[in-house]
Motif scaffolding. Sequence first.
Motif, mmCIF file in Angstrom:
data_model
loop_
_atom_site.group_PDB
_atom_site.id
_atom_site.type_symbol
_atom_site.label_atom_id
_atom_site.label_comp_id
_atom_site.label_asym_id
_atom_site.label_seq_id
_atom_site.Cartn_x
_atom_site.Cartn_y
_atom_site.Cartn_z
ATOM 1 N N ASP A 122 4.777 8.093 4.085
ATOM 2 C CA ASP A 122 5.932 7.236 3.883
ATOM 3 C C ASP A 122 5.643 6.291 2.707
ATOM 4 N N PRO A 123 6.381 6.454 1.594
ATOM 5 C CA PRO A 123 6.073 5.639 0.417
ATOM 6 C C PRO A 123 6.189 4.142 0.691
ATOM 7 N N ALA A 124 7.164 3.746 1.530
ATOM 8 C CA ALA A 124 7.334 2.310 1.797
ATOM 9 C C ALA A 124 6.096 1.756 2.500
ATOM 10 N N LEU A 125 5.563 2.524 3.453
ATOM 11 C CA LEU A 125 4.367 2.053 4.164
ATOM 12 C C LEU A 125 3.157 2.024 3.233
ATOM 13 N N PHE A 126 3.075 3.026 2.359
ATOM 14 C CA PHE A 126 1.964 3.030 1.399
ATOM 15 C C PHE A 126 2.043 1.786 0.522
ATOM 16 N N LEU A 127 3.260 1.480 0.050
ATOM 17 C CA LEU A 127 3.411 0.335 -0.857
ATOM 18 C C LEU A 127 3.109 -0.981 -0.153
ATOM 19 N N THR A 128 3.534 -1.081 1.113
ATOM 20 C CA THR A 128 3.223 -2.308 1.865
ATOM 21 C C THR A 128 1.708 -2.478 1.982
ATOM 22 N N ALA A 129 1.034 -1.376 2.299
ATOM 23 C CA ALA A 129 -0.436 -1.452 2.424
ATOM 24 C C ALA A 129 -1.055 -1.774 1.060
ATOM 25 N N ALA A 130 -0.535 -1.154 -0.002
ATOM 26 C CA ALA A 130 -1.095 -1.401 -1.345
ATOM 27 C C ALA A 130 -0.913 -2.874 -1.727
ATOM 28 N N GLU A 131 0.252 -3.434 -1.373
ATOM 29 C CA GLU A 131 0.476 -4.855 -1.680
ATOM 30 C C GLU A 131 -0.505 -5.738 -0.915
ATOM 31 N N ALA A 132 -0.717 -5.386 0.356
ATOM 32 C CA ALA A 132 -1.681 -6.167 1.158
ATOM 33 C C ALA A 132 -3.076 -6.071 0.534
ATOM 34 N N MET A 133 -3.436 -4.882 0.040
ATOM 35 C CA MET A 133 -4.768 -4.709 -0.556
ATOM 36 C C MET A 133 -4.881 -5.468 -1.882
ATOM 37 N N ALA A 134 -3.775 -5.507 -2.621
ATOM 38 C CA ALA A 134 -3.782 -6.268 -3.886
ATOM 39 C C ALA A 134 -3.975 -7.755 -3.579
ATOM 40 N N GLU A 135 -3.310 -8.225 -2.528
ATOM 41 C CA GLU A 135 -3.462 -9.638 -2.153
ATOM 42 C C GLU A 135 -4.893 -9.956 -1.759
ATOM 43 N N LEU A 136 -5.570 -8.976 -1.164
ATOM 44 C CA LEU A 136 -6.969 -9.203 -0.768
ATOM 45 C C LEU A 136 -7.916 -9.119 -1.970
ATOM 46 N N GLY A 137 -7.379 -8.706 -3.112
ATOM 47 C CA GLY A 137 -8.202 -8.695 -4.327
ATOM 48 C C GLY A 137 -8.751 -7.330 -4.717
ATOM 49 N N TYR A 138 -8.325 -6.277 -4.034
ATOM 50 C CA TYR A 138 -8.843 -4.955 -4.393
ATOM 51 C C TYR A 138 -8.169 -4.426 -5.650
ATOM 52 N N GLU A 139 -8.813 -3.435 -6.279
ATOM 53 C CA GLU A 139 -8.351 -3.019 -7.604
ATOM 54 C C GLU A 139 -7.880 -1.583 -7.672
ATOM 55 N N GLU A 140 -7.888 -0.912 -6.528
ATOM 56 C CA GLU A 140 -7.439 0.485 -6.502
ATOM 57 C C GLU A 140 -7.091 0.805 -5.060
ATOM 58 N N VAL A 141 -6.148 1.705 -4.874
ATOM 59 C CA VAL A 141 -5.843 2.147 -3.517
ATOM 60 C C VAL A 141 -5.817 3.669 -3.519
ATOM 61 N N ASN A 142 -6.402 4.242 -2.461
ATOM 62 C CA ASN A 142 -6.598 5.685 -2.408
ATOM 63 C C ASN A 142 -5.695 6.314 -1.353
ATOM 64 N N LEU A 143 -5.122 7.456 -1.698
ATOM 65 C CA LEU A 143 -4.261 8.187 -0.763
ATOM 66 C C LEU A 143 -5.050 9.335 -0.135
ATOM 67 N N ASN A 144 -5.014 9.411 1.184
ATOM 68 C CA ASN A 144 -5.723 10.478 1.907
ATOM 69 C C ASN A 144 -4.844 11.722 2.002
ATOM 70 N N LEU A 145 -5.264 12.778 1.306
ATOM 71 C CA LEU A 145 -4.576 14.072 1.420
ATOM 72 C C LEU A 145 -5.549 15.131 1.914
ATOM 73 N N GLY A 146 -6.520 14.683 2.724
ATOM 74 C CA GLY A 146 -7.551 15.626 3.152
ATOM 75 C C GLY A 146 -7.733 15.739 4.646
ATOM 76 N N CYS A 147 -7.301 14.709 5.388
ATOM 77 C CA CYS A 147 -7.622 14.682 6.819
ATOM 78 C C CYS A 147 -7.150 15.968 7.515
ATOM 79 N N PRO A 148 -8.072 16.670 8.208
ATOM 80 C CA PRO A 148 -7.715 17.950 8.827
ATOM 81 C C PRO A 148 -7.303 17.845 10.296
ATOM 82 N N SER A 149 -7.307 16.617 10.842
ATOM 83 C CA SER A 149 -7.083 16.484 12.288
ATOM 84 C C SER A 149 -5.707 17.014 12.699
ATOM 85 N N GLY A 150 -5.677 17.683 13.849
ATOM 86 C CA GLY A 150 -4.451 18.335 14.317
ATOM 87 C C GLY A 150 -3.265 17.392 14.410
ATOM 88 N N THR A 151 -3.494 16.195 14.977
ATOM 89 C CA THR A 151 -2.356 15.284 15.159
ATOM 90 C C THR A 151 -1.833 14.776 13.816
#
Length: 329
Positions: free
Chosen positions: A73-102
């Motif tokens: 969900d792009p909106a959720l990704f952006l909300t998380a990215a904004e929170a990470m920017a506020e914490l001072g981080y400089e990059e945000v990574n998207l997980n496209l690898g998790c193999p778990s069934g759920t």
Amino acid sequence: MNLNPICSCAPLEGVTGYVFRQLHHRMFPGVERYYAPFLSPRSRKALTSRERNDVHPDHNRGLTLIPQVLTDDPALFLTAAEAMAELGYEEVNLNLGCPSGTVVAKGRGSGFLARQPELERFLETVCARSPLPVSVKTRVGLDYEEEWEELLPLFNRFPLRALIVHPRLRRDYYKAPVRLHLFRRAVEESRNPLIYNGDLFTVEDIHAFWAAFPGQNQLMLGRGLVTNPALVRQLNGGAPLQKEELRAFHDALLEDYARHLSGQKPLLFKMKEMWGYWLPLFPEAGKSAKLLRKCQTLSDYRAAVSGIFAGPLELPRGAGGWQATGRLP
Ligand SMILES: Cc1cc2nc3c(=O)[nH]c(=O)nc-3n(C[C@H](O)[C@H](O)[C@H](O)COP(=O)(O)O)c2cc1C
């Protein structure tokens, strides 16, 4: 030999949380970046307290942390990215690898790879609006190698900070051989900076990898680094892991986890998980390993660990022939 390796620590949920990262960074410096295990924002509300704790700047002082987000969900990704920017981080990574069934059933993680039109729209939105540069950690497909032929050009349409490639399909989980020919394709075609990830357990593995991919100095190390926390030092020409160092690392982890977890059960569970990586280093652990598996109290645990450390530590040698499973053998 490659003279300038840049090594990142892979995110391993349940293993490379902030307690591990802090101690590892202090006791075995040399890792350039630590990728945090995924945050999974479920609503526009804040993160869970466990998630918030893991990325809290106070818990990640002195090291470079890159938070990771698992969502479609792009909106959720952006909300998380904004929170990470506020914490001072400089990059945000998207997980496209998790193999778990759920996760895959919801079309997230590696499940997102089979929904390419949606993935493209997602990347369009988040790359345009994210306050932080976006990197992607991906498998090469869900079910079929042919998916990579579509995914690579798709990723090429976006200016990613990095494309981290774990060249396995979802159905390979973490065991089937890595599909290096598909990584080669990325080397030939990717417009984004590449980071290789997968099955680099020993210095010899890394040298064998460089023989095949001489210019690929950006590596992400997961199980190999957990098993041998001195792997990067050794790769840079330093001393191999000593038994006393692993003991000190173990003792510090035990002490810190004891402070952060409540009760013996979660503490023992956490430490037994670490032994899933370390036990293969102790060929003579036999009886003590059995005690470790069975122990229910901290004092039995300590006795088992002393027994294990009384024997020799043997680092895996050679390329390709050895794998840490992360499970107690
Ligand atoms: C227990 C465990 C937890 C993992 N958690 C994550 C995670 O949170 N995010 C992620 O992108 N990959 C996760 N991975 C995948 C690793 O980051 C890495 O891609 C994989 O272990 C292959 O690299 P390696 O052969 O160097 O270990 C996990 C793997 C394991 C074994």
